[in-house]
Design an enzyme around this catalytic site. Structure first.
Site, PDB file in Angstrom:
ATOM      1  N   GLU A 152      36.080  43.927  42.553  1.00 12.75           N
ATOM      2  CA  GLU A 152      37.357  44.531  42.952  1.00 12.75           C
ATOM      3  C   GLU A 152      37.106  45.376  44.201  1.00 12.75           C
ATOM      4  O   GLU A 152      36.014  45.919  44.371  1.00 12.75           O
ATOM      5  CB  GLU A 152      37.913  45.444  41.855  1.00 12.75           C
ATOM      6  CG  GLU A 152      38.321  44.755  40.568  1.00 12.75           C
ATOM      7  CD  GLU A 152      39.665  44.039  40.645  1.00 12.75           C
ATOM      8  OE1 GLU A 152      40.183  43.871  41.773  1.00 12.75           O
ATOM      9  OE2 GLU A 152      40.176  43.630  39.596  1.00 12.75           O
ATOM     10  N   CYS A 194      41.779  39.799  39.556  1.00 10.60           N
ATOM     11  CA  CYS A 194      40.461  39.188  39.547  1.00 10.60           C
ATOM     12  C   CYS A 194      40.461  37.972  40.455  1.00 10.60           C
ATOM     13  O   CYS A 194      40.940  36.903  40.087  1.00 10.60           O
ATOM     14  CB  CYS A 194      40.093  38.805  38.116  1.00 10.60           C
ATOM     15  SG  CYS A 194      38.460  38.116  37.944  1.00 10.60           S
TER      16      CYS A 194
END
Length: 255
Positions: free
Chosen positions: A111, A2
């Site tokens: 992502e 992340c």
DNA sequence: CCAGACGTTGTT
DNA sequence: GTCTGG
DNA sequence: CCAGACGTTGTT
DNA sequence: GTCTGG
């Protein structure tokens, strides 16, 4: 993993998510809602005060440990994530695990999927834009002038089955109020409870869709960062424009 | 004892 | 600050 | 995380 | 490839 996220929450939304009044948000004026943010950016963080009451503080993403030398150049990218599996063993993080746990409030995160030679960004969020809460650790550091800087890191864990196609790591998402309470509550966490809280979130209310590659640039801002990308099929691409206009473009969320 | 490090990710 | 390595 | 740069010399 | 900057 992340490394990029969205926190475009308004002030009232943040207060409601934390369940506190505006007098309980330190440095609230330092938070500016953003659609595309990374380490070095400031976001609202929930923690508990000495009495055990919830409190908000705007903190900078990217842990700067309290013992960092005054003359050192700050690097918010070095410790913006912490592997939850090894946090208890790592000196830099374990010292925070007992008393510096916090909750990161976000709309969602990004992502990148490696698709052939390009990187396709995906926006991952809760169904209905429910506020996302991630498990974090924070610390405070004082510069040469005596100014305090409070920073945080986001814990990561193995990816859930649903998200594995995209990445092998994901942030530790706290699923409900009970988990948030357990994470924020004062005192040392039982190791089993810790492991349970760090389990990959696999609920089907966690959803995703591809977004514009323009947002890969860290300074690209604006709501387009989080708008579903309309990907035409090859068949539609070759159809006359007028015919294509009526087509409802299907978004492939799953594999 | 002192000195020095202290992190994650992806990719090959 | 706190742990590891010498 | 991704994007973007990645160099030296001498001269002003 | 690898480092720096955001």
């Amino acid at each position: 993993m992340c490394g990029r996220a969205r926190c475009s929450l308004g002030r009232e939304q943040v207060l409601a998510a934390a369940g506190v009044g505006e007098d309980r948000w330190r440095d609230y004026e330092k938070f500016l809602p953003k659609y595309n943010l990374g380490p070095g950016s400031r976001t609202p963080i929930v923690r508990r005060d000495k009495k055990g009451d919830a409190e908000l503080q705007t903190m900078t993403w990217g842990l700067v440990p309290s013992w960092t030398k005054k003359e050192d150049k700050l690097d918010f990218f070095r410790m913006f994530n912490a592997r939850s599996e090894t946090v208890p063993e790592k000196t830099v993080f374990s010292r925070l695990l007992g008393s510096k746990r916090c909750v990161v409030l976000l709309n969602g995160f990004f992502e990148w999927a490696q698709e052939h030679k390009t990187k396709q960004p995906y926006y991952i969020h809760f169904d209905g834009d429910r506020v996302m809460r991630m498990a974090g650790l924070y610390d405070s550091w004082q510069d040469a002038e005596g100014n305090w800087l409070t920073t945080y890191t986001i814990l990561t864990t193995d990816s859930s089955k649903r998200l594995q196609w995209l990445h092998d790591r994901m942030p530790v998402i706290l699923p409900d109020a009970q988990a948030e309470e357990a994470w924020l509550q004062d005192g040392v966490l039982d190791s089993k409870e810790y492991a349970a809280l760090c389990a990959p979130y696999d609920g089907d209310d966690l959803q995703w869709y591809p977004v514009t590659t323009a947002m890969s640039k860290p300074d690209f801002q604006g709501p387009e960062c989080c708008k579903p990308l309309k990907r035409q099929s090859i068949a539609n691409f070759f159809k006359p424009k007028k015919a294509a206009q009526g087509v409802i473009h299907q978004l492939v969320h799953d594999y």
